[in-house]
Design an enzyme around this catalytic site. Sequence first.
Site, mmCIF file in Angstrom:
data_model
loop_
_atom_site.group_PDB
_atom_site.id
_atom_site.type_symbol
_atom_site.label_atom_id
_atom_site.label_comp_id
_atom_site.label_asym_id
_atom_site.label_seq_id
_atom_site.Cartn_x
_atom_site.Cartn_y
_atom_site.Cartn_z
ATOM 1 C CB THR A 121 -0.922 -0.094 1.347
ATOM 2 O OG1 THR A 121 -1.432 1.193 1.534
ATOM 3 C CG2 THR A 121 -0.041 -0.445 2.440
ATOM 4 C CG ASP A 122 -1.032 4.990 -0.940
ATOM 5 O OD1 ASP A 122 -1.785 4.310 0.027
ATOM 6 O OD2 ASP A 122 -1.607 5.883 -1.714
ATOM 7 C CD GLU A 123 -3.204 3.423 4.508
ATOM 8 O OE1 GLU A 123 -2.895 3.218 5.837
ATOM 9 O OE2 GLU A 123 -4.466 2.750 4.097
ATOM 10 C CE1 TYR A 148 -3.345 -2.596 5.778
ATOM 11 C CE2 TYR A 148 -3.157 -0.302 5.347
ATOM 12 C CZ TYR A 148 -3.269 -1.757 4.845
ATOM 13 O OH TYR A 148 -3.260 -1.932 3.655
ATOM 14 C CE LYS A 152 0.152 -4.716 2.981
ATOM 15 N NZ LYS A 152 -0.505 -5.950 2.303
#
Length: 332
Positions: A121-123, A148, A152
Amino acid sequence: MAHYLVTGGAGFIGSNFVRTLVNDTDHTATVLDKLTYAGRRESLDGLPTDRVDLVVGDICDADLVDRLVARSDVVVHFAAESHNDNSLNDPSPFIDTNLVGTFTLLEAVRKHDARFHHISTDEVYGDLELDDPERFHETTPYNPSSPYSSTKAGSDLLVRAWVRSFGVRATISNCSNNYGPRQHVEKFIPRQITNLIDGVHPKLYGAGLNVRDWIHVDDHNSAVLQIIDSGRIGETYLIGADGEMNNKSVVEMILRLMGHPTDAYEHVNDRPGHDLRYAIDSTKLRTELGWKPRYTAFEDGLAATIDWYRTNEAWWRPMKEATEAKYAKTGQ
Ligand code: NAD
Ligand code: TDX
């Protein structure tokens, strides 16, 4: 023709990936999915059983993972605990699935020399200011905010280490916010669509000015297939479709498309540590691999998604009550 192991293939993006794989290639697939609260057997309905089978199990189960990887050419790893709000209420399954699960898969692909693609993810890059001209790119430093996104980020680093230390044949993609059919009703867009079907106002966290960079799930998956086909081993590719929009504008668009006044929403408690803005620069993917998105008009993709939820109430209805009960506890 290759055999794919698709972890998390009964979830939102994974189940749409299996459909793309069946429609656009000759490959076969085994889905490995624990069927947590987020996984639905029904998401695989209608797929040809001679090309796709489902194994219900945990990616942390090393024996099972070893057996399945041994008979696969390619492993595409979607399985994760995926919801930020859940990670704030109970981080524990995020550690198990996102970190230990990824480690378990890496050990098996290392042993059997399978091709591995890690979905991220870009997060992992943290967030940007609203007026920052920068967007995320492959060399942006990692700076995750939530349990989260930190798990990741940790899983991405494990993949990079297994490539460098053990020569595992892996690629990584970091994608922005997905929308489309079969997304759990805990997520922003399906929650508001199904609220409106139920006669409930959409709920905006805080002022609603946070920006997300929306991409249709089929565009995410076409990029994943292209990276598996022609991406360079050890490389990271950012996937995005230039879809930046703030949450308030998305809610207003949903309200308009569903025939309601555009101010018929309510503000609820903000998410603690809420990332302000995500924005992807996907130049590397576009120039190196020639990928481009098909869904360039967000409003059209959103209208089709609204239609899907309207005509597939049997799919989402069983999840709705428990999801809203969870949000009621945090005033969201
Ligand atoms: P999802 O929550 O809809 O699906 C996750 C699936 O993984 C479910 O079917 C669940 O049953 C399964 N799963 C969970 N724990 C498992 C375990 N221990 N063993 C086996 N299966 C398990 O999530 P999603 O939105 O489809 O996201 C898929 C992947 O894409 C995740 O890795 C996520 O981080 C990433 N991603 C999501 C988005 C997005 O906008 N949704 C954007 C970028 C990246
Ligand atoms: O009811 C809501 N109201 C609201 O304003 C919900 C559920 C969310 N929001 C806001 C929070 C975010 O700013 O909408 C935005 C999107 O929220 P989510 O759907 O929870 O997504 P996000 O936290 O941005 O993370 C998503 O994109 C990146 C996926 O859930 C992740 O799996 C992916 O990594």
